[in-house]
Design a protein around this motif. Sequence first.
Motif, PDB file in Angstrom:
ATOM      1  N   ASN A  60       0.799  -1.181  -0.082  1.00 41.29           N
ATOM      2  CA  ASN A  60      -0.011  -0.129  -0.005  1.00 41.29           C
ATOM      3  C   ASN A  60       0.795   1.179   0.022  1.00 41.29           C
ATOM      4  N   LEU A  61       2.201   1.223   0.416  1.00 35.89           N
ATOM      5  CA  LEU A  61       2.946   2.310   0.410  1.00 35.89           C
ATOM      6  C   LEU A  61       3.183   2.760  -1.089  1.00 35.89           C
TER       7      LEU A  61
ATOM      8  N   MET B 134      -0.242   4.786  -2.674  1.00 32.43           N
ATOM      9  CA  MET B 134      -0.623   5.690  -2.271  1.00 32.43           C
ATOM     10  C   MET B 134      -0.771   6.975  -3.347  1.00 32.43           C
ATOM     11  N   LYS B 135      -2.072   7.592  -3.064  1.00 35.95           N
ATOM     12  CA  LYS B 135      -2.299   8.713  -3.925  1.00 35.95           C
ATOM     13  C   LYS B 135      -1.315   9.729  -3.674  1.00 35.95           C
ATOM     14  N   GLU B 136      -0.834  10.079  -2.444  1.00 38.46           N
ATOM     15  CA  GLU B 136       0.188  11.153  -2.301  1.00 38.46           C
ATOM     16  C   GLU B 136       1.404  10.821  -3.126  1.00 38.46           C
TER      17      GLU B 136
ATOM     18  N   GLN C  31       2.984   5.338   6.237  1.00 36.99           N
ATOM     19  CA  GLN C  31       1.860   5.996   5.537  1.00 36.99           C
ATOM     20  C   GLN C  31       1.708   7.377   6.259  1.00 36.99           C
TER      21      GLN C  31
END
Length: 286
Positions: free
Chosen positions: A224-225, A228-230, A277
């Motif tokens: 998931n890292l 990320m949308k970031e 996150q």
Amino acid sequence: MNQELTLYHAHWSLCSQMVRVALYEKGLQFKSERIKLCDHSDEAGNLADDFLKNINPTAVVPVLKLNDEIVRDSAYIIERIDDLEGDNEINLWPQDPLKRRELKKWVEDTTITEGVGMGKSLGTMVPLFSTGLIEDLIKNLKFSSILRIIFKHPRRDRKIAFLMMYFFSLKQKIGPIVYNRFTRELIALEENLKDKNFLLGEFSHADINLMCCFNRLTEMKMENLLEMKELPNVANYWQNLKARTSYQKGILDYPDHEEMLKKIFNSGPNPHLEVIQNKIIEKLSS
């Protein structure tokens, strides 16, 4: 010129994965000699007398036998591989001197470099997140295997680390020491990948290293890292890496420790994930 390649490697070794990916990227045929490592298995192939005497006296994989020459150190092995002619037209190292210098820095930062302490670079941070698995594997070894490590392993640093994991526990302590540095490295990678499919534009040695590092994060339930949308550039980059045939052939086709990984993460996600996150989000919003 005929070239006979034999690779001494471990399935789950990050540096072994890097060399296998390079071989498949170049389209080179090689003989596979699997070595089960002393911290993974009672078989301890890297501590066998023949391996220590004839392949690598430091008990480390991978090692490439190129005709009659023994080539050690994954980064150097990949440089040598790039000089060979395979079935695929690809250069893992650019010809331009400036690009080569840039790539050299990235390679040093994304692999387990001799003399660089664990957690001091991106490539030496990622293995720390898999300490839990290594510790469980070591604790499952027979005591006779621990004695073999004590008396036969030539590297004092690894011997001490393995013994600490066997008699004590490090898995809750190791990951957190690199949270801040790892956060900065991921954000720096995001910035570097702006408007690029790969680190230097074209696929290179450093992309191989990060392919293997990112896959290790995935195995540790930390993918998931990378989504990320970031971090949209990192997310796109990871998709590009996974799309390469060498990812399947060099990494996924050499599975290991699947049952142990399921056991470790049966109760949920990796505890490191949410902390990192949040640090990324906090750093980017500050």
